[in-house]
Scaffold this motif. Structure first.
Motif, PDB file in Angstrom:
ATOM      1  N   THR A 162       1.808  -1.704  -9.100  1.00 19.94           N
ATOM      2  CA  THR A 162       2.426  -1.984  -8.185  1.00 19.94           C
ATOM      3  C   THR A 162       2.563  -0.593  -7.426  1.00 19.94           C
ATOM      4  N   HIS A 163       3.998   0.074  -8.460  1.00 19.00           N
ATOM      5  CA  HIS A 163       4.147   1.353  -7.834  1.00 19.00           C
ATOM      6  C   HIS A 163       3.094   2.544  -6.971  1.00 19.00           C
ATOM      7  N   THR A 164       2.214   2.626  -7.793  1.00 21.10           N
ATOM      8  CA  THR A 164       0.505   2.821  -6.903  1.00 21.10           C
ATOM      9  C   THR A 164       0.439   2.520  -5.585  1.00 21.10           C
ATOM     10  N   PHE A 165       0.021   0.958  -5.198  1.00 19.52           N
ATOM     11  CA  PHE A 165      -0.540   0.808  -4.396  1.00 19.52           C
ATOM     12  C   PHE A 165       0.906   0.728  -3.016  1.00 19.52           C
ATOM     13  N   ALA A 166       2.149   0.425  -3.966  1.00 21.47           N
ATOM     14  CA  ALA A 166       3.427   0.271  -2.532  1.00 21.47           C
ATOM     15  C   ALA A 166       2.685   1.502  -2.504  1.00 21.47           C
ATOM     16  N   ALA A 167       3.160   2.995  -2.605  1.00 15.04           N
ATOM     17  CA  ALA A 167       2.844   4.154  -2.180  1.00 15.04           C
ATOM     18  C   ALA A 167       1.718   4.225  -1.191  1.00 15.04           C
ATOM     19  N   GLY A 168       0.809   3.381  -1.124  1.00 15.04           N
ATOM     20  CA  GLY A 168      -0.064   4.099  -0.063  1.00 15.04           C
ATOM     21  C   GLY A 168      -0.250   2.704   1.058  1.00 15.04           C
ATOM     22  N   THR A 223       5.396 -12.235  -4.157  1.00 20.89           N
ATOM     23  CA  THR A 223       5.243 -11.587  -5.870  1.00 20.89           C
ATOM     24  C   THR A 223       4.732 -10.287  -5.976  1.00 20.89           C
ATOM     25  N   ALA A 224       4.538  -9.925  -7.146  1.00 21.47           N
ATOM     26  CA  ALA A 224       4.255  -8.386  -7.257  1.00 21.47           C
ATOM     27  C   ALA A 224       2.555  -8.787  -7.349  1.00 21.47           C
ATOM     28  N   GLU A 225       2.248 -10.202  -8.106  1.00 22.01           N
ATOM     29  CA  GLU A 225       0.526 -10.858  -8.344  1.00 22.01           C
ATOM     30  C   GLU A 225       0.687 -10.419  -7.090  1.00 22.01           C
ATOM     31  N   ALA A 226       0.387 -11.059  -6.728  1.00 21.94           N
ATOM     32  CA  ALA A 226       0.138 -11.190  -4.430  1.00 21.94           C
ATOM     33  C   ALA A 226       0.071 -10.476  -3.977  1.00 21.94           C
ATOM     34  N   PHE A 227       1.276  -9.544  -4.427  1.00 17.13           N
ATOM     35  CA  PHE A 227       0.799  -7.534  -3.543  1.00 17.13           C
ATOM     36  C   PHE A 227      -0.338  -7.153  -4.057  1.00 17.13           C
ATOM     37  N   THR A 228      -0.402  -7.380  -5.579  1.00 14.15           N
ATOM     38  CA  THR A 228      -1.378  -6.092  -5.912  1.00 14.15           C
ATOM     39  C   THR A 228      -3.303  -7.431  -5.832  1.00 14.15           C
ATOM     40  N   VAL A 229      -3.103  -8.403  -5.866  1.00 13.55           N
ATOM     41  CA  VAL A 229      -4.168  -8.846  -5.543  1.00 13.55           C
ATOM     42  C   VAL A 229      -4.708  -8.577  -4.282  1.00 13.55           C
ATOM     43  N   LEU A 230      -4.091  -8.687  -2.872  1.00 11.89           N
ATOM     44  CA  LEU A 230      -3.673  -8.441  -1.660  1.00 11.89           C
ATOM     45  C   LEU A 230      -4.307  -6.526  -1.800  1.00 11.89           C
ATOM     46  N   ALA A 231      -3.779  -5.811  -2.382  1.00 15.19           N
ATOM     47  CA  ALA A 231      -3.848  -4.017  -2.706  1.00 15.19           C
ATOM     48  C   ALA A 231      -5.211  -3.800  -2.898  1.00 15.19           C
TER      49      ALA A 231
END
Length: 262
Positions: A162-168, A223-231
């Motif tokens: 999650t934090h890796t994708f957030a940085a992008g 949610t973090a799950e939705a966020f990571t699925v998209l990213a």
């Protein structure tokens, strides 16, 4: 916990989860399609076995496997498509044990170029360890969604991913969406790996952390799950729950551009 311990710990937790989950699956579940186009659960296990073998310096099998980045993962899976899942998992278990013994006992200079990487890409140790942690957790989740066995959404792997994708997201807003200067977007990511991301586009077109008190043009709550699925590019915006507050057109542009490569 330093960066090496964090990445290695996240990777190992996900590896152990795969080793524990896969033997419980039926033949029908192993053949189930995942969110990776054209890949079954079996194929995801083949991919994981392939990359761990390569990371340990094992020769590619068969000889002459494509090393073109765009073809590399598909070639690794194709070469193992007829290998029984149990054999793939046994190889994966052996390779991750060997890898963990090295990574947990050796202090690395994370800025140095790693000597062995998938497809020979020039990654530092930090990039390699982070990307392996992300890749393994994302694929663990691919398997879990395919067989409807949720779990590890609050694990160390979930946090790292999650934090890796957030940085992008700055790249998404500034370079992919090309939002005009002054545009401010807030992501409210909740659940097992919560994070708040507030970015504003500067006059140079780059998105940076928004100034305190900035008013967001749009807020995306998911949610973090939705966020990571998209990213991770596993599903599109219409397939995950997102609450939008503000500029709908901007929201659609951001959500449609959230897929990252790493």
């Amino acid at each position: 916990m330093d960066s090496q311990e964090m990445y290695v710990g996240a990777w190992k937790q996900s590896a152990d989860a795969v080793v524990e989950l896969v033997p419980t699956l039926s033949a029908e579940q192993l053949a189930a399609p995942t969110d990776c186009p054209g890949w079954s659960v079996h194929d995801v296990v083949a991919h994981l076995a392939h990359l761990e073998e390569v990371s340990n310096g094992e020769p590619e099998a068969p000889a002459g496997i494509s090393v073109v980045a765009s073809d590399y993962t598909e070639a690794g899976v194709a070469a193992r498509r007829d290998v029984p899942t149990a054999d793939l998992l046994a190889a994966f278990r052996e390779q991750t044990a060997t890898r963990y013994a090295f990574l947990s006992s050796t202090r690395l200079d994370l800025a140095e170029t790693a000597p062995v990487t998938p497809a020979g890409v020039p990654w530092s140790w930090e990039t390699l360890l982070r990307n392996r942690a992300v890749d393994l957790w994302v694929h663990e989740q691919d398997i879990r969604r395919a067989v409807d066995v949720p779990g590890d959404l609050d694990s160390l792997g979930a946090q790292v991913t999650t934090h890796t994708f957030a940085a992008g997201m700055g790249f998404v807003l500034g370079k992919k969406v090309k939002a005009p200067a002054g545009t401010t977007v807030r992501w409210l990511v909740t659940g097992g790996a919560p994070v708040t991301i507030e970015l504003q586009v500067g006059d140079d077109g780059r998105a940076r952390r928004a100034e305190p008190g900035s008013v967001a043009d749009v807020t995306l709550a998911l949610t973090a799950e939705a966020f990571t699925v998209l990213a991770a590019g596993r599903r599109g915006p219409a397939d995950v729950p997102v609450e939008v507050d503000g500029d709908r057109e901007l929201a659609d542009a951001v959500l449609g551009a959230m897929t990252l490569t790493f």
